[in-house]
Scaffold this motif. Sequence first.
Motif, mmCIF file in Angstrom:
data_model
loop_
_atom_site.group_PDB
_atom_site.id
_atom_site.type_symbol
_atom_site.label_atom_id
_atom_site.label_comp_id
_atom_site.label_asym_id
_atom_site.label_seq_id
_atom_site.Cartn_x
_atom_site.Cartn_y
_atom_site.Cartn_z
ATOM 1 N N MET A 1 0.734 -10.044 -10.161
ATOM 2 C CA MET A 1 -0.599 -10.292 -10.662
ATOM 3 C C MET A 1 -1.471 -9.058 -10.395
ATOM 4 S SD MET A 1 -2.822 -13.568 -9.739
ATOM 5 C CE MET A 1 -4.243 -13.990 -10.619
ATOM 6 N N THR A 2 -2.191 -8.635 -11.400
ATOM 7 C CA THR A 2 -3.046 -7.459 -11.250
ATOM 8 C C THR A 2 -4.272 -7.792 -10.405
ATOM 9 O OG1 THR A 2 -4.278 -7.931 -13.257
ATOM 10 C CG2 THR A 2 -2.329 -6.523 -13.487
ATOM 11 N N ILE A 3 -4.873 -6.742 -9.848
ATOM 12 C CA ILE A 3 -6.105 -6.902 -9.077
ATOM 13 C C ILE A 3 -7.249 -6.528 -10.026
ATOM 14 C CG2 ILE A 3 -7.401 -6.162 -7.049
ATOM 15 C CD1 ILE A 3 -4.638 -5.269 -5.850
ATOM 16 N N PRO A 4 -8.048 -7.508 -10.456
ATOM 17 C CA PRO A 4 -9.119 -7.229 -11.416
ATOM 18 C C PRO A 4 -10.159 -6.262 -10.847
ATOM 19 C CG PRO A 4 -8.841 -9.599 -11.071
ATOM 20 C CD PRO A 4 -7.995 -8.904 -10.070
ATOM 21 N N GLU A 5 -10.754 -5.486 -11.739
ATOM 22 C CA GLU A 5 -11.742 -4.490 -11.324
ATOM 23 C C GLU A 5 -12.887 -5.122 -10.536
ATOM 24 O OE1 GLU A 5 -14.602 -1.591 -13.736
ATOM 25 O OE2 GLU A 5 -12.465 -1.135 -14.017
ATOM 26 N N GLY A 6 -13.373 -6.262 -10.959
ATOM 27 C CA GLY A 6 -14.461 -6.938 -10.247
ATOM 28 C C GLY A 6 -14.085 -7.285 -8.817
ATOM 29 N N GLU A 7 -12.834 -7.661 -8.587
ATOM 30 C CA GLU A 7 -12.358 -7.959 -7.232
ATOM 31 C C GLU A 7 -12.266 -6.677 -6.405
ATOM 32 O OE1 GLU A 7 -8.395 -9.832 -5.128
ATOM 33 O OE2 GLU A 7 -8.952 -10.548 -7.126
ATOM 34 N N GLN A 8 -11.911 -5.580 -7.044
ATOM 35 C CA GLN A 8 -11.811 -4.303 -6.337
ATOM 36 C C GLN A 8 -13.176 -3.884 -5.782
ATOM 37 O OE1 GLN A 8 -9.696 -1.272 -8.668
ATOM 38 N NE2 GLN A 8 -8.716 -2.950 -9.784
ATOM 39 N N TRP A 9 -14.244 -4.151 -6.530
ATOM 40 C CA TRP A 9 -15.597 -3.777 -6.107
ATOM 41 C C TRP A 9 -16.050 -4.561 -4.874
ATOM 42 C CZ3 TRP A 9 -18.261 -4.166 -11.518
ATOM 43 C CH2 TRP A 9 -17.850 -3.092 -12.307
ATOM 44 N N GLY A 10 -15.544 -5.747 -4.720
ATOM 45 C CA GLY A 10 -16.033 -6.609 -3.647
ATOM 46 C C GLY A 10 -15.164 -6.635 -2.403
ATOM 47 N N TYR A 11 -14.194 -5.732 -2.309
ATOM 48 C CA TYR A 11 -13.249 -5.821 -1.200
ATOM 49 C C TYR A 11 -12.831 -4.425 -0.739
ATOM 50 C CZ TYR A 11 -9.362 -7.709 1.527
ATOM 51 O OH TYR A 11 -8.527 -8.052 2.541
ATOM 52 N N ASP A 12 -12.548 -4.311 0.525
ATOM 53 C CA ASP A 12 -12.054 -3.056 1.097
ATOM 54 C C ASP A 12 -10.535 -3.150 1.190
ATOM 55 O OD1 ASP A 12 -11.880 -0.594 2.350
ATOM 56 O OD2 ASP A 12 -12.500 -1.334 4.305
ATOM 57 N N PHE A 13 -9.857 -2.653 0.178
ATOM 58 C CA PHE A 13 -8.400 -2.709 0.130
ATOM 59 C C PHE A 13 -7.781 -1.563 0.928
ATOM 60 C CE2 PHE A 13 -9.370 -5.168 -3.649
ATOM 61 C CZ PHE A 13 -8.396 -6.144 -3.634
ATOM 62 N N ASP A 14 -6.757 -1.878 1.687
ATOM 63 C CA ASP A 14 -5.870 -0.855 2.245
ATOM 64 C C ASP A 14 -4.828 -0.615 1.162
ATOM 65 O OD1 ASP A 14 -6.762 -0.496 5.016
ATOM 66 O OD2 ASP A 14 -6.132 -2.569 5.302
ATOM 67 N N TRP A 15 -4.643 0.640 0.763
ATOM 68 C CA TRP A 15 -3.612 0.949 -0.215
ATOM 69 C C TRP A 15 -2.827 2.157 0.254
ATOM 70 C CZ3 TRP A 15 -3.964 5.310 -3.591
ATOM 71 C CH2 TRP A 15 -5.214 5.933 -3.648
ATOM 72 N N PHE A 16 -1.704 2.399 -0.387
ATOM 73 C CA PHE A 16 -0.745 3.364 0.130
ATOM 74 C C PHE A 16 -0.219 4.262 -0.975
ATOM 75 C CE2 PHE A 16 -0.676 -0.698 2.262
ATOM 76 C CZ PHE A 16 -0.980 -0.336 3.564
ATOM 77 N N ALA A 17 0.137 5.473 -0.568
ATOM 78 C CA ALA A 17 0.675 6.446 -1.515
ATOM 79 C C ALA A 17 1.634 7.369 -0.772
ATOM 80 C CB ALA A 17 -0.460 7.255 -2.141
ATOM 81 N N VAL A 18 2.324 8.183 -1.554
ATOM 82 C CA VAL A 18 3.204 9.230 -1.028
ATOM 83 C C VAL A 18 2.658 10.552 -1.539
ATOM 84 C CG1 VAL A 18 5.550 10.167 -1.045
ATOM 85 C CG2 VAL A 18 5.192 7.695 -1.039
ATOM 86 N N ASP A 19 2.568 11.544 -0.648
ATOM 87 C CA ASP A 19 2.066 12.839 -1.111
ATOM 88 C C ASP A 19 3.215 13.702 -1.620
ATOM 89 O OD1 ASP A 19 3.289 14.094 1.099
ATOM 90 O OD2 ASP A 19 1.453 15.102 1.735
ATOM 91 N N ALA A 20 2.909 14.916 -2.051
ATOM 92 C CA ALA A 20 3.905 15.815 -2.652
ATOM 93 C C ALA A 20 4.997 16.234 -1.676
ATOM 94 C CB ALA A 20 3.205 17.051 -3.218
ATOM 95 N N ASP A 21 4.744 16.106 -0.366
ATOM 96 C CA ASP A 21 5.745 16.453 0.647
ATOM 97 C C ASP A 21 6.523 15.238 1.158
ATOM 98 O OD1 ASP A 21 5.034 19.164 0.571
ATOM 99 O OD2 ASP A 21 3.470 18.880 2.085
ATOM 100 N N GLY A 22 6.225 14.060 0.611
ATOM 101 C CA GLY A 22 6.912 12.844 1.035
ATOM 102 C C GLY A 22 6.247 12.129 2.195
ATOM 103 N N TYR A 23 5.060 12.611 2.638
ATOM 104 C CA TYR A 23 4.333 11.928 3.713
ATOM 105 C C TYR A 23 3.726 10.630 3.208
ATOM 106 C CZ TYR A 23 4.539 16.183 6.558
ATOM 107 O OH TYR A 23 4.954 17.263 7.279
ATOM 108 N N LEU A 24 3.651 9.643 4.083
ATOM 109 C CA LEU A 24 3.026 8.374 3.748
ATOM 110 C C LEU A 24 1.537 8.460 4.034
ATOM 111 C CD1 LEU A 24 5.651 5.845 5.131
ATOM 112 C CD2 LEU A 24 5.502 6.902 2.880
#
Length: 148
Positions: free
Chosen positions: A1-24
């Motif tokens: 289920m997608t996270i609607p834009e309106g919900e994104q505005w009202g919440y402090d989400f922890d999110w994650f990515a990988v950088d170009a060197d493979g760091y988390l």
Amino acid sequence: MTIPEGEQWGYDFDWFAVDADGYLVHLTSWGGILPASVAASGENLKTLEDYFSKLPELSTDEEIEATFTDATPDGDLGTYLEYIRRGFFSFDRMDYNNHDSCVYQLVARPPRALLVADLPPDIAAIITQTQLPFSVADLVKLDTSAVA
């Protein structure tokens, strides 16, 4: 289920990515717009949060040198520490009054960094859906506007 834009505005989400060197990388949205790859699946985000919360700690609080203590009102790094201790570079979104701002400030670098290669394949497959096109190793600010 997608996270609607309106919900994104009202919440402090922890999110994650990988950088170009493979760091988390751990980022906190503070009511900002999430990259499409993150917003595409609330289930994937929850899977990552659950998995990462159970990882062993690689560092102690005494080893962590905060760069940006304004991330929390009292300067307590709280939940940021949970990820930094586990090897994540941690960033907080800076302009809380502008939902479209994609500029993040480094909270702290981990004393011992975790790499995507250290993750099991199923978790790596989820986190690599959100790739930063640069290395975070020496950054104190980053712009995620180019992240899909």
